[in-house]
Each structure stands twice: as C-alpha cells, then as structure tokens.
Design a protein around this motif. Sequence first.
Motif, PDB file in Angstrom:
ATOM      1  N   THR A   1      50.751  40.814  36.369  1.00 45.33           N
ATOM      2  CA  THR A   1      50.887  41.799  37.435  1.00 45.33           C
ATOM      3  C   THR A   1      51.886  42.912  37.132  1.00 45.33           C
ATOM      4  OG1 THR A   1      52.423  40.318  38.554  1.00 45.33           O
ATOM      5  CG2 THR A   1      50.136  40.269  39.272  1.00 45.33           C
ATOM      6  N   GLN A   2      52.893  42.649  36.321  1.00 46.99           N
ATOM      7  CA  GLN A   2      53.873  43.695  36.040  1.00 46.99           C
ATOM      8  C   GLN A   2      54.238  43.749  34.567  1.00 46.99           C
ATOM      9  OE1 GLN A   2      57.185  44.048  38.837  1.00 46.99           O
ATOM     10  NE2 GLN A   2      56.118  42.564  40.120  1.00 46.99           N
ATOM     11  N   TRP A   3      53.306  43.421  33.706  1.00 47.63           N
ATOM     12  CA  TRP A   3      53.623  43.372  32.287  1.00 47.63           C
ATOM     13  C   TRP A   3      53.866  44.760  31.713  1.00 47.63           C
ATOM     14  CZ3 TRP A   3      50.101  44.567  28.028  1.00 47.63           C
ATOM     15  CH2 TRP A   3      50.684  44.332  26.790  1.00 47.63           C
ATOM     16  N   ASN A   4      52.931  45.650  31.906  1.00 46.51           N
ATOM     17  CA  ASN A   4      53.040  46.951  31.264  1.00 46.51           C
ATOM     18  C   ASN A   4      52.857  48.082  32.270  1.00 46.51           C
ATOM     19  OD1 ASN A   4      53.576  48.295  28.915  1.00 46.51           O
ATOM     20  ND2 ASN A   4      51.510  48.178  28.103  1.00 46.51           N
ATOM     21  N   TRP A   5      52.994  47.766  33.551  1.00 51.58           N
ATOM     22  CA  TRP A   5      52.776  48.737  34.607  1.00 51.58           C
ATOM     23  C   TRP A   5      53.459  48.229  35.872  1.00 51.58           C
ATOM     24  CZ3 TRP A   5      48.750  46.621  31.690  1.00 51.58           C
ATOM     25  CH2 TRP A   5      48.281  45.417  32.155  1.00 51.58           C
ATOM     26  N   ASP A   6      53.521  49.045  36.887  1.00 51.17           N
ATOM     27  CA  ASP A   6      54.169  48.609  38.126  1.00 51.17           C
ATOM     28  C   ASP A   6      53.142  47.990  39.078  1.00 51.17           C
ATOM     29  OD1 ASP A   6      52.790  50.775  39.258  1.00 51.17           O
ATOM     30  OD2 ASP A   6      54.543  52.067  39.231  1.00 51.17           O
TER      31      ASP A   6
ATOM     32  N   ILE B   1      43.537  45.316  39.873  1.00 46.02           N
ATOM     33  CA  ILE B   1      42.946  44.468  40.920  1.00 46.02           C
ATOM     34  C   ILE B   1      41.583  45.045  41.320  1.00 46.02           C
ATOM     35  CG2 ILE B   1      43.164  43.735  43.335  1.00 46.02           C
ATOM     36  CD1 ILE B   1      44.925  42.096  41.505  1.00 46.02           C
ATOM     37  N   TRP B   2      41.525  46.356  41.515  1.00 46.77           N
ATOM     38  CA  TRP B   2      40.273  47.002  41.912  1.00 46.77           C
ATOM     39  C   TRP B   2      39.168  46.744  40.882  1.00 46.77           C
ATOM     40  CZ3 TRP B   2      37.323  48.649  45.536  1.00 46.77           C
ATOM     41  CH2 TRP B   2      36.251  49.507  45.259  1.00 46.77           C
TER      42      TRP B   2
ATOM     43  N   VAL C   1      48.741  35.741  45.000  1.00 45.51           N
ATOM     44  CA  VAL C   1      49.284  37.054  45.346  1.00 45.51           C
ATOM     45  C   VAL C   1      48.245  38.148  45.103  1.00 45.51           C
ATOM     46  CG1 VAL C   1      50.394  37.509  43.104  1.00 45.51           C
ATOM     47  CG2 VAL C   1      51.281  38.589  45.172  1.00 45.51           C
ATOM     48  N   LYS C   2      47.430  37.992  44.072  1.00 44.28           N
ATOM     49  CA  LYS C   2      46.405  38.990  43.777  1.00 44.28           C
ATOM     50  C   LYS C   2      45.306  38.978  44.827  1.00 44.28           C
ATOM     51  CE  LYS C   2      47.738  38.215  39.127  1.00 44.28           C
ATOM     52  NZ  LYS C   2      47.680  37.141  38.193  1.00 44.28           N
ATOM     53  N   TYR C   3      44.993  37.790  45.328  1.00 44.71           N
ATOM     54  CA  TYR C   3      44.009  37.686  46.406  1.00 44.71           C
ATOM     55  C   TYR C   3      44.565  38.303  47.695  1.00 44.71           C
ATOM     56  CZ  TYR C   3      41.295  34.521  43.465  1.00 44.71           C
ATOM     57  OH  TYR C   3      40.541  33.981  42.455  1.00 44.71           O
ATOM     58  N   MET C   4      45.864  38.144  47.916  1.00 47.28           N
ATOM     59  CA  MET C   4      46.487  38.765  49.086  1.00 47.28           C
ATOM     60  C   MET C   4      46.370  40.284  48.991  1.00 47.28           C
ATOM     61  SD  MET C   4      50.452  38.844  50.342  1.00 47.28           S
ATOM     62  CE  MET C   4      50.816  40.027  49.061  1.00 47.28           C
ATOM     63  N   TRP C   5      46.596  40.838  47.795  1.00 49.32           N
ATOM     64  CA  TRP C   5      46.448  42.284  47.610  1.00 49.32           C
ATOM     65  C   TRP C   5      45.004  42.712  47.825  1.00 49.32           C
ATOM     66  CZ3 TRP C   5      49.637  41.997  42.500  1.00 49.32           C
ATOM     67  CH2 TRP C   5      50.998  41.997  42.806  1.00 49.32           C
ATOM     68  N   MET C   6      44.068  41.902  47.333  1.00 44.71           N
ATOM     69  CA  MET C   6      42.655  42.227  47.556  1.00 44.71           C
ATOM     70  C   MET C   6      42.353  42.302  49.044  1.00 44.71           C
ATOM     71  SD  MET C   6      40.719  39.757  44.863  1.00 44.71           S
ATOM     72  CE  MET C   6      40.985  39.843  43.114  1.00 44.71           C
ATOM     73  N   LYS C   7      42.849  41.330  49.778  1.00 42.01           N
ATOM     74  CA  LYS C   7      42.599  41.280  51.226  1.00 42.01           C
ATOM     75  C   LYS C   7      43.206  42.496  51.921  1.00 42.01           C
ATOM     76  CE  LYS C   7      43.312  38.572  55.364  1.00 42.01           C
ATOM     77  NZ  LYS C   7      44.025  37.501  56.008  1.00 42.01           N
TER      78      LYS C   7
ATOM     79  N   GLN D   1      35.515  44.293  50.100  1.00 47.80           N
ATOM     80  CA  GLN D   1      35.203  43.537  48.891  1.00 47.80           C
ATOM     81  C   GLN D   1      35.748  42.113  48.986  1.00 47.80           C
ATOM     82  OE1 GLN D   1      36.478  46.635  48.955  1.00 47.80           O
ATOM     83  NE2 GLN D   1      34.776  47.819  48.101  1.00 47.80           N
ATOM     84  N   PHE D   2      36.884  41.960  49.661  1.00 48.34           N
ATOM     85  CA  PHE D   2      37.459  40.629  49.843  1.00 48.34           C
ATOM     86  C   PHE D   2      36.508  39.740  50.649  1.00 48.34           C
ATOM     87  CE2 PHE D   2      40.207  37.500  51.957  1.00 48.34           C
ATOM     88  CZ  PHE D   2      40.864  36.968  50.859  1.00 48.34           C
ATOM     89  N   GLU D   3      35.865  40.308  51.652  1.00 51.93           N
ATOM     90  CA  GLU D   3      34.900  39.531  52.447  1.00 51.93           C
ATOM     91  C   GLU D   3      33.709  39.118  51.586  1.00 51.93           C
ATOM     92  OE1 GLU D   3      35.324  38.133  55.408  1.00 51.93           O
ATOM     93  OE2 GLU D   3      37.344  38.974  55.245  1.00 51.93           O
ATOM     94  N   GLU D   4      33.286  39.998  50.703  1.00 52.59           N
ATOM     95  CA  GLU D   4      32.194  39.658  49.791  1.00 52.59           C
ATOM     96  C   GLU D   4      32.630  38.551  48.826  1.00 52.59           C
ATOM     97  OE1 GLU D   4      29.187  41.882  46.661  1.00 52.59           O
ATOM     98  OE2 GLU D   4      30.567  43.092  47.852  1.00 52.59           O
ATOM     99  N   LEU D   5      33.863  38.636  48.360  1.00 54.97           N
ATOM    100  CA  LEU D   5      34.413  37.607  47.479  1.00 54.97           C
ATOM    101  C   LEU D   5      34.365  36.231  48.157  1.00 54.97           C
ATOM    102  CD1 LEU D   5      37.674  37.830  45.477  1.00 54.97           C
ATOM    103  CD2 LEU D   5      37.360  35.965  47.043  1.00 54.97           C
ATOM    104  N   ARG D   6      34.686  36.176  49.445  1.00 53.34           N
ATOM    105  CA  ARG D   6      34.655  34.907  50.201  1.00 53.34           C
ATOM    106  C   ARG D   6      33.296  34.214  50.062  1.00 53.34           C
ATOM    107  NH1 ARG D   6      38.628  34.157  54.259  1.00 53.34           N
ATOM    108  NH2 ARG D   6      39.685  36.063  54.855  1.00 53.34           N
ATOM    109  N   LYS D   7      32.231  35.006  50.104  1.00 51.05           N
ATOM    110  CA  LYS D   7      30.873  34.465  49.995  1.00 51.05           C
ATOM    111  C   LYS D   7      30.704  33.733  48.663  1.00 51.05           C
ATOM    112  CE  LYS D   7      27.616  37.326  48.814  1.00 51.05           C
ATOM    113  NZ  LYS D   7      26.651  38.429  48.792  1.00 51.05           N
ATOM    114  N   TYR D   8      31.199  34.326  47.589  1.00 49.54           N
ATOM    115  CA  TYR D   8      31.046  33.715  46.268  1.00 49.54           C
ATOM    116  C   TYR D   8      31.953  32.502  46.089  1.00 49.54           C
ATOM    117  CZ  TYR D   8      28.009  37.565  45.106  1.00 49.54           C
ATOM    118  OH  TYR D   8      26.963  38.454  45.089  1.00 49.54           O
ATOM    119  N   VAL D   9      33.094  32.488  46.748  1.00 57.09           N
ATOM    120  CA  VAL D   9      33.940  31.292  46.725  1.00 57.09           C
ATOM    121  C   VAL D   9      33.191  30.138  47.388  1.00 57.09           C
ATOM    122  CG1 VAL D   9      36.075  30.242  47.605  1.00 57.09           C
ATOM    123  CG2 VAL D   9      36.135  32.546  46.605  1.00 57.09           C
TER     124      VAL D   9
END
Length: 192
Positions: free
Chosen positions: A40-45, A54-55, A79-85, A91-99
């Motif tokens: 998440t913060q290796w080479n960028w903020d 994430i996008w 934490v990445k899923y929280m950012w997605m939400k 897109q997060f709602e669509e992701l829920r379907k695949y989970v």
Amino acid sequence: MKNKVIMAMAFSLVMTTLSAQPVAEKKYKAYMVADAHLDTQWNWDVQATIKDHIWRTLTQNLFLLEHYPDYIFNFEGAVKYMWMKEYYPEQFEELRKYVKLGRWHFAGSTWESTETLIQSPESEIRNILLGQTFFRKEFGTEGTDLFFPDSFGFGWTLPSVAAHCGLIGFSSQKLEWRYKPFYGNSKLPYTI
C-alpha cells in the motif's frame, strides 16, 4: 569389424522401433488462481494507492470475473477492501457477489500484510482480529490463512498465532532470497 558395429546398430534400431508400443497420452490439468499483492505504501502514497492501484485491481479483476466463468481471484488486506467500499461503492457491491460465489477470495486474514519479525505476537493477533472482523461484518465470512507474499522473514510465533486465531494455512512466495539457488544446500526444494 566396422560392418559388425553397423549391423548391431541397425538391428538395435529396428528392434527398438518394432517393440515400441503406442503409449496413451497423459492429459494434465493445471489449476491456477490469480492473485494480486499490493504494497500500500511501498513506492507511492496512500492517495495514489487508492486512486490508481486499488481502482485497477478492482475493475480489471471484476472484468475478468464477468467475462471468464472459471476465473478465480485472491486479494489481500482488509484495509484495501475498506478503501474499495469507501471510494468505489458500486464496484464493491459487485465484488460482494463474487465473494458469495466463491470466485473472489480473501488472501490472508489480516488488516494488512505486515512485517513478521519485529512486531509482537499481540500485534499480529490484533492485525488478524481487525481483518477478520471486517471480513465478517462486510461479507459474512472470514479468511482462513496467513498470507505474507513479500515478507523478509517469518517470526517463530506465526504458527502459534495462526492456530490461536483459528487459521489453517500459510502462504508466501518469498521463502528465500532470489540469489539463493533452487538446488544445492537449500533445505527447501524451491524458493517460491
């Protein structure tokens, strides 16, 4: 003498050809699951992580899930899923379907993939607790393993921590440094 050698070689060739039986061709099937590891913060903020990485991880894999019915994907870090939400709710709602369909898996059970040599076992447990709480609340399920794809060593407490947290597996892809051979004195048959 030369003729005898040639005759022996010709005889061997004929016998080999005659005795060769047709062999049934074995068919192999490879099972592969796509995975994305995102530091998440290796080479960028954090803002660049959310806006770009994430996008792209979210939209590109939703595209693949939609277009390829056998495609399965793993992604780490609650934490990445929280950012997605928060930033990409549609897109997060669509992701829920695949989970729910079992095609998008949580790689690991933690809030974030972290260093495992320096932190205390309590910190490791809290990291898992935060991740599992998020997954349970948002998806009604939990992760089942520890996932440290880019760790620089593994603390000796990890097996106990995982067992106490009810986790049944561990995965990584960096068990040794890249300069180590795949053979020789290594105790591991392969380094990934």
